[in-house]
Design a protein around this motif. Structure first.
Motif, PDB file in Angstrom:
ATOM      1  N   GLY A 232       0.831  -1.129  -0.007  1.00 41.83           N
ATOM      2  CA  GLY A 232       0.092  -0.024   0.070  1.00 41.83           C
ATOM      3  C   GLY A 232       0.888   1.230  -0.012  1.00 41.83           C
ATOM      4  O   GLY A 232       0.357   2.184  -0.609  1.00 41.83           O
TER       5      GLY A 232
ATOM      6  N   LYS B   8      -0.417   4.732  14.640  1.00 41.43           N
ATOM      7  CA  LYS B   8       0.811   4.586  14.094  1.00 41.43           C
ATOM      8  C   LYS B   8       1.057   5.970  13.161  1.00 41.43           C
ATOM      9  O   LYS B   8       0.222   6.544  12.672  1.00 41.43           O
ATOM     10  CB  LYS B   8       0.703   3.500  12.809  1.00 41.43           C
TER      11      LYS B   8
ATOM     12  N   ILE C 107      -4.602  -5.375   2.173  1.00 42.78           N
ATOM     13  CA  ILE C 107      -4.337  -5.871   3.335  1.00 42.78           C
ATOM     14  C   ILE C 107      -3.637  -7.397   3.490  1.00 42.78           C
ATOM     15  O   ILE C 107      -3.715  -7.985   2.662  1.00 42.78           O
ATOM     16  CB  ILE C 107      -5.750  -5.575   4.440  1.00 42.78           C
ATOM     17  N   ASP C 108      -3.476  -7.725   4.973  1.00 43.21           N
ATOM     18  CA  ASP C 108      -2.864  -8.909   5.111  1.00 43.21           C
ATOM     19  C   ASP C 108      -3.590  -9.947   5.621  1.00 43.21           C
ATOM     20  O   ASP C 108      -2.921 -10.970   6.209  1.00 43.21           O
ATOM     21  CB  ASP C 108      -1.615  -8.786   5.952  1.00 43.21           C
TER      22      ASP C 108
ATOM     23  N   ASN D  60      -4.233 -10.068  -3.208  1.00 48.62           N
ATOM     24  CA  ASN D  60      -4.322 -10.980  -1.869  1.00 48.62           C
ATOM     25  C   ASN D  60      -4.655 -12.454  -2.671  1.00 48.62           C
ATOM     26  O   ASN D  60      -5.836 -12.981  -2.607  1.00 48.62           O
ATOM     27  CB  ASN D  60      -5.416 -10.552  -0.936  1.00 48.62           C
ATOM     28  N   LYS D  61      -3.668 -13.285  -2.982  1.00 47.52           N
ATOM     29  CA  LYS D  61      -3.648 -14.425  -3.414  1.00 47.52           C
ATOM     30  C   LYS D  61      -4.572 -15.435  -2.536  1.00 47.52           C
ATOM     31  O   LYS D  61      -5.351 -16.220  -3.145  1.00 47.52           O
ATOM     32  CB  LYS D  61      -2.551 -15.094  -3.893  1.00 47.52           C
TER      33      LYS D  61
ATOM     34  N   GLY E 242      10.680  -7.219   3.916  1.00 43.28           N
ATOM     35  CA  GLY E 242       8.971  -7.062   3.157  1.00 43.28           C
ATOM     36  C   GLY E 242       8.821  -7.953   2.017  1.00 43.28           C
ATOM     37  O   GLY E 242       7.649  -7.642   1.550  1.00 43.28           O
ATOM     38  N   PHE E 243       9.633  -9.004   1.932  1.00 41.65           N
ATOM     39  CA  PHE E 243       9.379 -10.109   0.855  1.00 41.65           C
ATOM     40  C   PHE E 243       8.282 -11.283   1.405  1.00 41.65           C
ATOM     41  O   PHE E 243       7.723 -11.795   0.747  1.00 41.65           O
ATOM     42  CB  PHE E 243      10.723 -10.868   0.400  1.00 41.65           C
TER      43      PHE E 243
ATOM     44  N   GLU F 272       5.612 -13.129   3.561  1.00 43.94           N
ATOM     45  CA  GLU F 272       4.121 -12.921   4.255  1.00 43.94           C
ATOM     46  C   GLU F 272       4.113 -12.887   5.586  1.00 43.94           C
ATOM     47  O   GLU F 272       5.159 -13.159   6.226  1.00 43.94           O
ATOM     48  CB  GLU F 272       3.140 -14.048   3.989  1.00 43.94           C
ATOM     49  N   THR F 273       2.942 -11.953   6.514  1.00 44.16           N
ATOM     50  CA  THR F 273       3.053 -11.800   7.812  1.00 44.16           C
ATOM     51  C   THR F 273       3.133 -13.075   8.428  1.00 44.16           C
ATOM     52  O   THR F 273       3.798 -13.403   9.349  1.00 44.16           O
ATOM     53  CB  THR F 273       1.770 -11.272   8.020  1.00 44.16           C
TER      54      THR F 273
ATOM     55  N   GLY G 220       8.065  -7.325  -2.838  1.00 38.66           N
ATOM     56  CA  GLY G 220       8.756  -6.079  -2.513  1.00 38.66           C
ATOM     57  C   GLY G 220       7.891  -5.054  -2.933  1.00 38.66           C
ATOM     58  O   GLY G 220       7.137  -5.044  -3.893  1.00 38.66           O
TER      59      GLY G 220
ATOM     60  N   THR H  13       5.570  -4.860  -6.871  1.00 38.59           N
ATOM     61  CA  THR H  13       4.229  -5.426  -6.465  1.00 38.59           C
ATOM     62  C   THR H  13       3.094  -4.379  -6.876  1.00 38.59           C
ATOM     63  O   THR H  13       2.096  -4.113  -7.681  1.00 38.59           O
ATOM     64  CB  THR H  13       3.879  -5.976  -4.885  1.00 38.59           C
TER      65      THR H  13
END
Ligand SMILES: NC(=O)c1ccc[n+]([C@@H]2O[C@H](COP(=O)([O-])OP(=O)(O)OC[C@H]3O[C@@H](n4cnc5c(N)ncnc54)[C@H](OP(=O)(O)O)[C@@H]3O)[C@@H](O)[C@H]2O)c1
Length: 400
Positions: free
Chosen positions: A17, A44, A73-74, A97-98, A180-181, A183-184, A296, A300
């Protein structure tokens, strides 16, 4: 063709984002405006004007001037909720979001088509490689025989660091997370789920097959031990996590995600770090190879922006291959694998149709040979924490 102005409601201001925001700051566009940004955690520091900030999805979903929801979003279940609501409100959607797309593919397809809006998700599959639009637009259904490749940037980064630089799995995973590559939830990457979600989305566009991801086998890189890495190095191979779907016979197709030994004459051998690579094979034009950054912020977000531009021209996937074909997914085939383990008890030679190589040392044992795919995926030892499975270099799958 005229372009319509795109007014975006953005969900998520994390790696991707923020990447989209930064690209639009560097390349300002008259026809694209971000009107609101919805995030989750209050307090934040955000690098965008306070006036755009909201924590309430309805501020976007109920705004009649917002004609595009960009969902970054994750959280897959929240993402599904947001995307559903956006369709109900007649808004087009771009998503990366796959997991959400793969697990709800048919529902999402029906919903957005019923509402006559666009739903694009190029960034969900190979980030900067425009592979969905390629599969969607270019190949005739009868002619594409296979696609395979490295579709997860973080596992490829981890494997590259392990293969070439000798760092440990845990260290390389931490590096991928910091950059940042990853997934959470790292299990999605390293256990092959992320690759499988991408594979099932690509299968719909490549072959017109819609499958629940649960029906496709995935085996990740999390169990690769030093013995297998050493074996690969001694043979001059690299190990890559491969997602593959191919026509087996008539209307029968196979699909799986597994690590594979890759020889230096394979294009994928040279796809290292965070890069993705996809090979397609067609009946008449033989083999094509696509490569690009697979994760990245900017790679993305650049795919997301490309979808936003496409929507300004009212572009939609037509899902041409979903009509008129009757492809079937089968697990009735054989593959050549190397199965290794720290203890000899984990291996059962009688499961193999043919054994090509066998090795036993103090704390590293393996058997390499041909095995029935159903025996491989249904075996008790595949659930053992210590057992790792790697496809041999030329293995793809043969009719059983
Ligand atoms: N990172 C990559 O390289 C990459 C590549 C391809 C695809 N993707 C996909 O892109 C998506 C985003 O990934 P990311 O790496 O950017 O994730 P991320 O860095 O973890 O950021 C997630 C963002 O989502 C927000 N969020 C979470 N739940 C929310 C909710 N219910 N409502 C509103 N906002 C919510 C978070 O808000 P807070 O800021 O308040 O925490 C955060 O801004 C994922 O689907 C991922 O699979 C990522």
């Amino acid at each position: 063709m005229s372009r319509k102005k795109i007014i975006i409601g953005l969900f998520g201001f994390g790696c991707v984002g923020k990447g989209l925001w930064d690209i639009l700051q560097q390349r300002a566009r008259q026809d694209v405006e971000i009107r609101k940004i919805c995030v989750k955690v209050q307090g934040k520091n955000r690098e965008f004007p306070e006036a755009l900030l909201t924590y309430n999805p309805d501020d976007i979903l109920d705004d009649p001037e917002i004609n595009l929801v960009v969902e970054l979003i994750d959280d897959a279940s929240q993402a599904f909720f947001i995307v559903n609501r956006a369709f109900e409100k007649g808004k087009s959607v771009v998503s990366a979001n796959k997991k959400m797309i793969a697990e709800n593919f048919v529902t999402l397809l029906e919903l957005h088509q019923k509402k006559g809006v666009s739903f694009l998700y190029e960034a969900a599959c190979c980030a900067s490689i425009p592979i969905i639009r390629n599969l969607e637009e270019y190949y005739d259904n009868d002619m594409l025989e296979l696609f395979e490749g490295i579709v997860n940037g973080s596992t490829n980064y981890i494997l590259t660091r392990m293969n070439q630089d000798g760092v440990s799995f845990d260290y390389a995973l931490r590096e991928a997370q910091v950059q940042g590559f990853a997934e959470t939830n790292p299990a999605l990457d390293v256990e092959g789920y992320d690759s499988k979600y991408k594979l099932t989305i690509l299968m719909a566009h490549a072959f017109g097959i819609t499958v629940n991801p649960d029906s496709v086998f995935n085996f990740g890189i999390h169990r690769l031990g030093t013995g297998v890495i050493r074996y690969a190095r001694e043979k001059g191979y690299k190990i890559k996590l491969i997602a593959r779907s191919m026509k087996l016979d008539g209307d029968e197709f196979i699909a799986y995600v597994m690590p594979q030994f890759i020889k230096s004459d394979n294009n994928l051998f040279h796809v290292d770090g965070v890069y993705n690579g996809v090979i397609t094979e067609t009946f008449f034009s033989d083999r094509q190879f696509f490569v690009g950054r697979g994760a990245g912020a900017f790679p993305t977000a650049s795919a997301v922006l490309s979808d936003i531009s496409a929507i300004s021209y009212d572009y939609r996937y037509e899902y041409k291959k979903l009509t008129g074909t009757h492809p079937v997914l089968t697990n009735s085939f054989t593959v050549e694998v190397l199965i290794s383990c720290g203890s000899v008890d984990c291996l059962d030679a009688s499961d193999f149709n043919e054994i090509a190589e066998e090795y036993h040392a103090k704390d590293f044992h393996f058997i390499a040979g041909e095995i029935d795919f159903r025996k491989l995926t249904g075996s008790a030892w595949i659930a053992e924490r210590d057992v790792s499975v790697v496809l041999l270099p030329s293995a793809r799958g043969k009719p059983a």
